[in-house]
Structure formats: C-alpha cells, structure tokens
Design a protein around this motif. Structure first.
Motif, PDB file in Angstrom:
ATOM      1  N   GLY A 245      -8.280  -5.999  -9.158  1.00  0.00           N
ATOM      2  CA  GLY A 245      -7.273  -5.048  -8.670  1.00  0.00           C
ATOM      3  C   GLY A 245      -7.470  -4.869  -7.172  1.00  0.00           C
ATOM      4  N   HIS A 250      -8.059  -6.827   1.122  1.00  0.00           N
ATOM      5  CA  HIS A 250      -8.639  -6.212   2.327  1.00  0.00           C
ATOM      6  C   HIS A 250     -10.126  -5.893   2.172  1.00  0.00           C
ATOM      7  CE1 HIS A 250      -6.396  -3.449  -0.248  1.00  0.00           C
ATOM      8  NE2 HIS A 250      -7.321  -2.549  -0.010  1.00  0.00           N
ATOM      9  N   ASP A 268      -5.180  -9.667  -9.123  1.00  0.00           N
ATOM     10  CA  ASP A 268      -4.204  -8.573  -9.000  1.00  0.00           C
ATOM     11  C   ASP A 268      -2.864  -9.057  -9.537  1.00  0.00           C
ATOM     12  OD1 ASP A 268      -2.520  -6.318  -7.864  1.00  0.00           O
ATOM     13  OD2 ASP A 268      -4.434  -5.817  -6.928  1.00  0.00           O
ATOM     14  N   ARG A 313     -12.395  -0.901  -7.234  1.00  0.00           N
ATOM     15  CA  ARG A 313     -12.246   0.317  -6.433  1.00  0.00           C
ATOM     16  C   ARG A 313     -10.870   0.925  -6.652  1.00  0.00           C
ATOM     17  NH1 ARG A 313     -12.624   0.561   0.075  1.00  0.00           N
ATOM     18  NH2 ARG A 313     -10.420   0.029  -0.060  1.00  0.00           N
TER      19      ARG A 313
HETATM   20  C1  LIG Z   1      -4.936   1.959  -6.238  1.00  0.00           C
HETATM   21  S1  LIG Z   1      -4.718   0.266  -5.919  1.00  0.00           S
HETATM   22  C2  LIG Z   1      -6.331  -0.186  -5.390  1.00  0.00           C
HETATM   23  C3  LIG Z   1      -6.333  -1.385  -4.504  1.00  0.00           C
HETATM   24  C4  LIG Z   1      -7.734  -1.809  -3.994  1.00  0.00           C
HETATM   25  N1  LIG Z   1      -8.672  -1.969  -5.080  1.00  0.00           N
HETATM   26  C5  LIG Z   1      -8.276  -0.853  -2.967  1.00  0.00           C
HETATM   27  O1  LIG Z   1      -9.376  -0.328  -3.145  1.00  0.00           O
HETATM   28  O2  LIG Z   1      -7.602  -0.613  -1.958  1.00  0.00           O
HETATM   29  C6  LIG Z   1      -4.596  -0.408  -7.545  1.00  0.00           C
HETATM   30  C7  LIG Z   1      -4.433  -1.908  -7.579  1.00  0.00           C
HETATM   31  O3  LIG Z   1      -4.378  -2.313  -8.963  1.00  0.00           O
HETATM   32  C8  LIG Z   1      -3.413  -3.341  -9.082  1.00  0.00           C
HETATM   33  N2  LIG Z   1      -2.977  -3.418 -10.496  1.00  0.00           N
HETATM   34  C9  LIG Z   1      -2.243  -2.511 -11.193  1.00  0.00           C
HETATM   35  N3  LIG Z   1      -2.082  -2.923 -12.461  1.00  0.00           N
HETATM   36  C10 LIG Z   1      -2.722  -4.110 -12.574  1.00  0.00           C
HETATM   37  C11 LIG Z   1      -2.937  -5.012 -13.633  1.00  0.00           C
HETATM   38  N4  LIG Z   1      -2.468  -4.774 -14.872  1.00  0.00           N
HETATM   39  N5  LIG Z   1      -3.659  -6.125 -13.402  1.00  0.00           N
HETATM   40  C12 LIG Z   1      -4.153  -6.392 -12.156  1.00  0.00           C
HETATM   41  N6  LIG Z   1      -4.003  -5.558 -11.110  1.00  0.00           N
HETATM   42  C13 LIG Z   1      -3.306  -4.427 -11.310  1.00  0.00           C
HETATM   43  C14 LIG Z   1      -2.333  -2.921  -8.113  1.00  0.00           C
HETATM   44  O4  LIG Z   1      -1.477  -3.984  -7.774  1.00  0.00           O
HETATM   45  C15 LIG Z   1      -3.167  -2.407  -6.946  1.00  0.00           C
HETATM   46  O5  LIG Z   1      -3.467  -3.441  -6.042  1.00  0.00           O
END
Ligand SMILES: C[S@@+](CC[C@H](N)C(=O)[O-])C[C@H]1O[C@@H](n2cnc3c(N)ncnc32)[C@H](O)[C@@H]1O
Length: 419
Positions: A245, A250, A268, A313
């Motif tokens: 995710g 970044h 992701d 995260r």
């Molecule tokens: C709150 S953001 C966190 C992004 C990154 N980890 C950070 O710390 O900035 C949540 C992330 O989960 C991804 N996401 C949501 N549902 C997902 C899924 N079913 N499988 C993979 N990624 C997913 C979103 O696209 C997003 O990039």
C-alpha cells in the motif's frame, strides 16, 4: 542558605533534567548515505526533541488553563474558519503567487482575476493566522504580503494537495460521520455522503482525485519517513524492502536513497502502481525498485516472497479488523512461499494511540481516528499497541507477543513483528 547555594540549586534542576533526558534517549540510526535535502537531517536529536515537546506542552497547558471557557468554546466552534481561510488562499493560487514575490492584495486580485475586497480580507486573516506576513514599506501606503515558513508549507510542491484533499470530499465525509454514521453505523462517513460509494471506488472513478490523494500522501510523508529512517535499523543493508500500500513509492524512494544496496517493491492498486513506477523512474530508482498493481486482500504476487521487510504505513488504520487480519495473513503466506529462511519482519507505522506521547500528539491521533471513521469502512480507526498485537495474533503470527515498539520523533510509532 547562601545566595550562591540558592543559585546553584536552581541551576542544577534544569541541568539535571537535561542530563536525564540525554541519558534516557535512544541514539537513533545513521544510514549509510544521507542524500542532499534528506528529511533525516531535519529530525532533531532525541534529547532536543524531548525538551522541545516538554516546553511546547507546558505553554499549551498554560494557554489552555488561562483561556476562559466561553472563549475556548467559541474557538472550538469556529475552528473550521481557520482551515477555510487557508484553503481559500491555497485553492485560488494565492500562496504560490505570493511566494514568487511580495505583493499587495490588489495586485494579487488583479493577477488572479479575483475580487480585491475578498482577497484583501483573506490575506489579512492569513496574517493573523501566521501563514503570511505584512511588509509595510516607508515609500508606499499600501502594504505588501509575503509567506511565513508555515505559509511556504502550502505551496504546490509541498502540502497543497493535502490541504485541498482534506478540505474537499473529506469535509463532507466528516459531516456524514457526525450526522449519519453516528446513528446508523455500518458505513463510512464518506459512503454516507457520497451515495454509498467508498473512498477508493470514488477515487478510481475520479482519477484526478486519486492522483491528488497520492500527491497528498507523498507530501505528508517526508517528515514521518525521515523519522522512521532515523530510528529503524534494518537487519542488513541489502534487504528487499517492500512497501505494501506504498502509494506513489515515496517512502520506498526515501529508504532506497539512504540505503544504496537495498532493493524494493511497492504493492498498490493498479492506477497508483502506474503512477508509482513513473515516480520511481523520475527518482532514478527503476533499477532497484518497481511497483506492482494488485490488491493486498488477494494472495500476493509470487515475487513478494523475496521481501525481507513488509512495511505497512497508514494502512492498518484504514480498515476494520477482519480486513487487517486478511492482509496480515496474505503477508504470512507470502513469507511461507519464500525460497530461503532469512530473517523477515512486518513493520507497521501508524498513529498508534495511548503511547504516552504529549497531550498535543495524543489529541492529533484521536482526531486522526475520527478521520478514519469519516473516510474508511466502518470499524476503521487508530489502534493501541495491544490492539495491533491482537490483529497479528488473529493472523497467526507467533511473534505477536514480542512486538517491538519504537517511538518516532513524530506522532507515528513503529511496530515490528518478526516472522
Ligand atoms: C493512506 S494511503 C497510505 C500510502 C502510503 N503507505 C503512505 O504511507 O503514504 C493508503 C494506500 O493504500 C492503497 N490501497 C487501498 N486499497 C488497497 C488494496 N486493496 N490493495 C492495495 N493497495 C490499496 C491506496 O491506493 C493508498 O496508496
């Protein structure tokens, strides 16, 4: 008691306090390479951080207890006015324009084709909110405005996307939580306000919003990533670091830039993974990093069995318990199919609540928890260390009880579980 003894005793107290803080502070980690502009350089040493937090808490408490209840109540009721002023200055491009040169509010209005009367009101309010400062010059009766260091944070290459995101759909999602979900349960504030659509489906239907979200996450990430790198010790410097995710990639990019022998992957959603591969290429990391599109609720792609660290995260807080257990089980299964038995771990970074952080930090985490209720499926929230432990236990991690808790010099905490 002589004067000298009295002065010596008074001085001894802060000196002793500082010595205790130095003696009880962790050392931090020095990664092999500190690239130019690295956020790790902005993370203060632990004793300085602890002293600054204590001083800040002291003055915050002093301000709170000396504010009459009616004033405090009015301040809370109108707190959103402040966000709205900052949003208006960002939405209309005023921050970016004023950053280029100090300007009068009339010139800003003319250049951006806005109403001078309203622009001047907003910019004056911006001065009171310490995002702008007014420069009165002796050769003109009309003041010019420039940005303060806080105002600089809202520029397009910084927190602009976060400012937009949190004050657009997210605002409606909060209202949905406050007025509907609080009675009905079952859905997120977002779903209650957007005809049942969840946040990710909505973003996929509106790619510009998805991209805005990715940029917002990236802009939020620098400080916390710097703090993580400053206190996280990898088992080896050449591991495979996987960001599950990981959005735009970044965090992975920062980590790989500090550890030149590491490789990494992001898992992701397909649209985000596409943007992540572009971003990783831009950062010159395509030879060591790639993003893979897929869902972390499905079995992981085979190549993820090569991961040594599964970093997650701001993910656990996005989901109810059952989904988190499924995600953690997928990590466990990915490890089970690994060709070697090398040391592997899951590293969670989140706003873990009740860790004994300062009152202001615990308050931010509580508000973030409501942001999760507003934005994410019903049951999403910030959790305590033991609630994280329970998730790991439910997913079958035998190391759950030995969860390693590392405070970071931010509101986030790092939790590591060996697999
Ligand atoms: C709150 S953001 C966190 C992004 C990154 N980890 C950070 O710390 O900035 C949540 C992330 O989960 C991804 N996401 C949501 N549902 C997902 C899924 N079913 N499988 C993979 N990624 C997913 C979103 O696209 C997003 O990039």
């Amino acid at each position: 008691m002589s004067k000298i003894t009295a002065v010596a005793s008074v001085c001894a107290v802060p000196v002793l306090a500082i010595l205790v803080l130095i003696a009880t502070s962790p050392n931090g980690v020095t990664p092999p390479h500190i690239p130019d502009g690295s956020f790790t350089g902005l993370i203060p040493p632990w004793p300085v951080f602890k002293v600054a937090v204590k001083i800040n808490s002291f003055f915050a408490t002093a301000a709170r207890v000396t504010t009459p209840p009616d004033v405090a109540a009015l301040e809370l009721a109108t707190a959103w006015w402040k966000s709205e002023v900052v949003y208006g200055l960002g939405y209309n491009g005023i921050f970016d324009l004023v950053a280029s040169r100090s300007m009068t509010c009339r010139d800003v209005a003319t250049e951006l084709d806005l109403q001078e009367f309203v622009v001047c009101q907003y910019m004056e309010a911006g001065v009171q909110l310490h995002v702008m400062e007014k420069n009165d010059s002796s050769d003109s009766t009309v003041p010019t405005y420039s940005l303060t260091p806080v105002g600089d944070m809202y520029l397009k290459d910084n927190l602009h996307s976060f400012l937009m995101m949190i004050n657009e759909e997210t605002r409606d999602a909060w209202r949905g939580a406050s007025t509907k979900v609080i009675k009905s349960g079952k859905v997120s504030g977002f779903q209650a306000s957007f005809g049942g659509k969840d946040f990710w489906t909505y973003n996929n239907d509106h790619p510009e919003k998805g991209a805005q979200f990715d940029r917002a996450m990236k802009s939020l990430g620098g400080g916390p990533t710097g703090a993580m790198i400053s206190d996280w010790k990898p088992s080896r410097e050449d591991i495979m670091f996987c960001d599950i995710g990981g959005g735009l990639g970044h965090v992975l990019a920062h980590v790989l830039e500090h550890y030149p022998h590491m490789k990494g992957m992001v898992l992701d959603q397909p649209e985000s993974a596409k943007r992540a591969n572009e971003y990783l290429k831009e950062r010159g990391l395509s030879n060591r990093a790639e993003a893979v599109g897929g869902s972390f609720f499905d079995p992981f792609p085979e190549k993820f069995s090569e991961c040594d660290v599964y970093h997650i995260r701001y993910i656990i807080h996005d989901w109810p318990d059952a989904e988190n257990v499924l995600l953690l089980k997928n990590i466990k299964e990915s490890v089970a199919s690994a060709p070697t038995n090398s040391k592997k771990s899951v590293a969670v970074v989140d706003q873990v609540i009740d860790t004994g952080a300062s009152p202001a930090m615990e308050q931010s985490k509580r508000l973030m928890s409501i942001n999760m209720v507003a934005s994410n499926p019903y049951g999403s929230r910030e959790r305590t260390v033991s609630e994280h432990e329970e998730l790991f236990t439910a997913a079958g991690f035998s190391g759950a009880k030995d969860i390693k808790v590392t405070s970071l010099r931010t509101i986030q905490t790092l939790l590591e579980v060996e697999i």
